[in-house]
Motif scaffolding. Structure first.
Motif, short mmCIF file in Angstrom:
data_model
loop_
_atom_site.label_atom_id
_atom_site.label_comp_id
_atom_site.label_asym_id
_atom_site.label_seq_id
_atom_site.Cartn_x
_atom_site.Cartn_y
_atom_site.Cartn_z
N LEU A 165 -10.35 -8.10 3.03
CA LEU A 165 -9.34 -8.08 1.97
C LEU A 165 -8.16 -8.99 2.32
O LEU A 165 -7.68 -9.77 1.49
CB LEU A 165 -8.87 -6.65 1.75
CG LEU A 165 -8.24 -6.30 0.40
CD1 LEU A 165 -9.25 -6.46 -0.72
CD2 LEU A 165 -7.72 -4.86 0.45
N LEU A 212 -5.34 -3.39 -7.27
CA LEU A 212 -6.63 -2.95 -6.75
C LEU A 212 -6.65 -1.43 -6.78
O LEU A 212 -5.90 -0.78 -6.06
CB LEU A 212 -6.83 -3.47 -5.32
CG LEU A 212 -8.09 -3.02 -4.58
CD1 LEU A 212 -9.34 -3.51 -5.32
CD2 LEU A 212 -8.07 -3.53 -3.15
N LEU A 213 -7.50 -0.85 -7.64
CA LEU A 213 -7.61 0.60 -7.75
C LEU A 213 -8.67 1.09 -6.78
O LEU A 213 -9.86 0.77 -6.92
CB LEU A 213 -7.96 1.02 -9.18
CG LEU A 213 -6.95 0.60 -10.26
CD1 LEU A 213 -7.39 1.11 -11.63
CD2 LEU A 213 -5.56 1.12 -9.93
N ASP A 214 -8.24 1.85 -5.80
CA ASP A 214 -9.16 2.32 -4.76
C ASP A 214 -8.50 3.44 -3.98
O ASP A 214 -7.28 3.60 -4.02
CB ASP A 214 -9.53 1.15 -3.82
CG ASP A 214 -10.83 1.38 -3.08
OD1 ASP A 214 -11.44 2.45 -3.26
OD2 ASP A 214 -11.23 0.47 -2.33
N ARG A 215 -9.31 4.22 -3.29
CA ARG A 215 -8.78 5.24 -2.40
C ARG A 215 -9.62 5.29 -1.14
O ARG A 215 -10.80 4.93 -1.15
CB ARG A 215 -8.72 6.61 -3.08
CG ARG A 215 -10.04 7.32 -3.25
CD ARG A 215 -9.80 8.78 -3.67
NE ARG A 215 -9.75 8.97 -5.09
CZ ARG A 215 -9.15 10.00 -5.69
NH1 ARG A 215 -8.54 10.90 -4.95
NH2 ARG A 215 -9.16 10.12 -7.00
N GLY A 216 -9.01 5.72 -0.01
CA GLY A 216 -9.68 5.76 1.26
C GLY A 216 -10.76 6.82 1.31
O GLY A 216 -10.92 7.60 0.37
N THR A 231 0.82 -1.21 0.00
CA THR A 231 0.00 0.00 0.00
C THR A 231 0.86 1.26 0.00
O THR A 231 0.47 2.27 0.58
CB THR A 231 -0.95 0.01 1.21
OG1 THR A 231 -0.17 0.08 2.42
CG2 THR A 231 -1.81 -1.23 1.26
N GLU A 277 -10.96 -3.96 5.35
CA GLU A 277 -9.55 -4.33 5.25
C GLU A 277 -9.33 -5.77 5.72
O GLU A 277 -8.54 -6.51 5.14
CB GLU A 277 -8.69 -3.38 6.07
CG GLU A 277 -8.77 -1.92 5.62
CD GLU A 277 -8.06 -1.66 4.31
OE1 GLU A 277 -8.55 -2.16 3.27
OE2 GLU A 277 -7.05 -0.95 4.31
N ARG A 318 -2.35 -1.84 -4.01
CA ARG A 318 -3.47 -0.89 -4.02
C ARG A 318 -2.95 0.51 -4.28
O ARG A 318 -2.02 0.99 -3.63
CB ARG A 318 -4.22 -0.92 -2.69
CG ARG A 318 -5.43 0.02 -2.68
CD ARG A 318 -6.36 -0.26 -1.53
NE ARG A 318 -5.77 0.04 -0.24
CZ ARG A 318 -6.28 -0.35 0.93
NH1 ARG A 318 -7.38 -1.09 0.96
NH2 ARG A 318 -5.68 -0.03 2.06
N THR A 378 -6.57 5.85 6.06
CA THR A 378 -5.94 4.60 5.63
C THR A 378 -5.36 3.80 6.80
O THR A 378 -4.62 2.84 6.57
CB THR A 378 -4.83 4.89 4.61
OG1 THR A 378 -3.87 5.80 5.19
CG2 THR A 378 -5.39 5.52 3.35
N PHE A 389 -10.98 3.79 4.34
CA PHE A 389 -11.26 2.37 4.40
C PHE A 389 -11.73 2.01 5.81
O PHE A 389 -11.47 2.73 6.77
CB PHE A 389 -10.01 1.56 4.05
CG PHE A 389 -9.43 1.90 2.70
CD1 PHE A 389 -10.06 1.48 1.54
CD2 PHE A 389 -8.26 2.64 2.60
CE1 PHE A 389 -9.54 1.79 0.30
CE2 PHE A 389 -7.73 2.96 1.36
CZ PHE A 389 -8.36 2.54 0.20
N VAL A 407 -4.34 4.58 -6.21
CA VAL A 407 -5.44 5.38 -6.77
C VAL A 407 -5.47 5.23 -8.29
O VAL A 407 -6.53 5.06 -8.89
CB VAL A 407 -5.29 6.85 -6.37
CG1 VAL A 407 -6.37 7.70 -7.03
CG2 VAL A 407 -5.37 7.00 -4.85
#
Length: 271
Positions: free
Chosen positions: A187, A173-177, A137, A184, A157, A206, A179, A159
């Motif tokens: 995951l 894994l394309l994602d942003r907080g 991350t 988590e 992970r 995060t 979270f 953005v």
């Protein structure tokens, strides 16, 4: 209050967006937020926005003069590094007051199995002895540092989509907080993660992964922050930064504008 006072915020964090929103609501200020442009679709703050670099400390100093900036706030990510030193040099050259917003770093608690490292290279060297399935991350910019670890599997992970070189065994894994701890934890279970790698961003948005790793008994490799320019006035979050603006420039908070919350246990939220 007189003419507008111009504030430049070096942004890209939640602290910067909160500051811009608060200050832009005051008719006594003109607020410009500068974004590095590393994220394809950034969350834009209130006020004026510029995207891209300045051309080093001399370019930033020139911009401060030309735009008649009255105060500079460095609210960049703790790992932005170069821009913070450029800001310190430029502010000193043109005699513009500078504040550094430094959110508190993460601190290990009971039950945490943390392994501190001073760089991504040290983190990569530590991984083979800690696990085989890695939740990475640290963002897409330093992914090449882990590209040689062909015996490990990575869940990366970020953005935006990373570019090669990258680890050969990898899922993105394309994602942003922000979270959640529950998300988590799921995951970690679904991907059978046995080691987590993170930068010490200090962001509440995060930090859930740290709690999830502790609950799962998973070791965490923490890349600690690079050195920051010494001797600057600092604020832990938006509330303290606004107090600094009050003291340096004077500020009237608009009627009905709520106060900005201070940092949480893991620091203020940030993407």
């Amino acid at each position: 209050m007189g003419a507008e006072r111009h504030i430049l915020i070096l942004g890209g964090t939640t602290e910067a967006r909160r500051l811009a929103g608060e200050l832009a609501a005051d008719p006594g200020f003109r607020v410009t937020t500068s974004l590095a442009g590393r994220v394809a679709q950034p969350r834009l703050p209130a006020g004026q926005v510029r995207i891209g670099g300045f051309g080093g400390p001399s370019g930033l100093a020139r911009w401060l003069r030309e735009q008649q900036v009255d105060a500079l706030i460095d609210a960049t990510h703790p790992f932005a590094g170069t821009i913070s030193f450029n800001a310190a040099r430029a502010a000193a050259e043109v005699h513009v007051p500078l504040l550094a917003v430094r959110r508190p770093g993460w601190v290990a608690g009971p039950g945490d199995d943390w392994h501190d490292t001073g760089s991504l290279e040290e983190a990569a060297a530590a991984l083979p002895a800690l696990g085989e399935r890695v939740f990475l991350t640290t963002g897409r910019m330093g992914l090449a540092t882990f590209a040689h670890l062909d015996r490990l599997w990575f869940l990366v992970r970020s953005v935006d989509a990373p570019e090669p070189p990258a680890p050969p065994r990898m899922e993105v894994l394309l994602d942003r907080g922000p979270f959640t701890v529950e998300g988590e934890g799921e995951l970690l279970r679904r991907h059978r993660i046995d080691v987590l790698v993170t930068k010490d961003s200090g962001a509440a948005a995060t930090s859930a992964k740290l709690t999830a790793a502790r609950e799962a008994g998973i070791p965490v490799v923490v890349v600690r922050r690079p050195p920051a320019p010494p001797g600057l006035p600092t604020a832990a979050g938006p509330a303290e930064a606004l107090e600094w603006v009050d003291s340096v420039l004077g500020r009237r908070r608009p009627v009905g504008c709520p106060p900005v919350p201070g940092p949480s246990r893991y620091g203020s939220e940030s993407a």
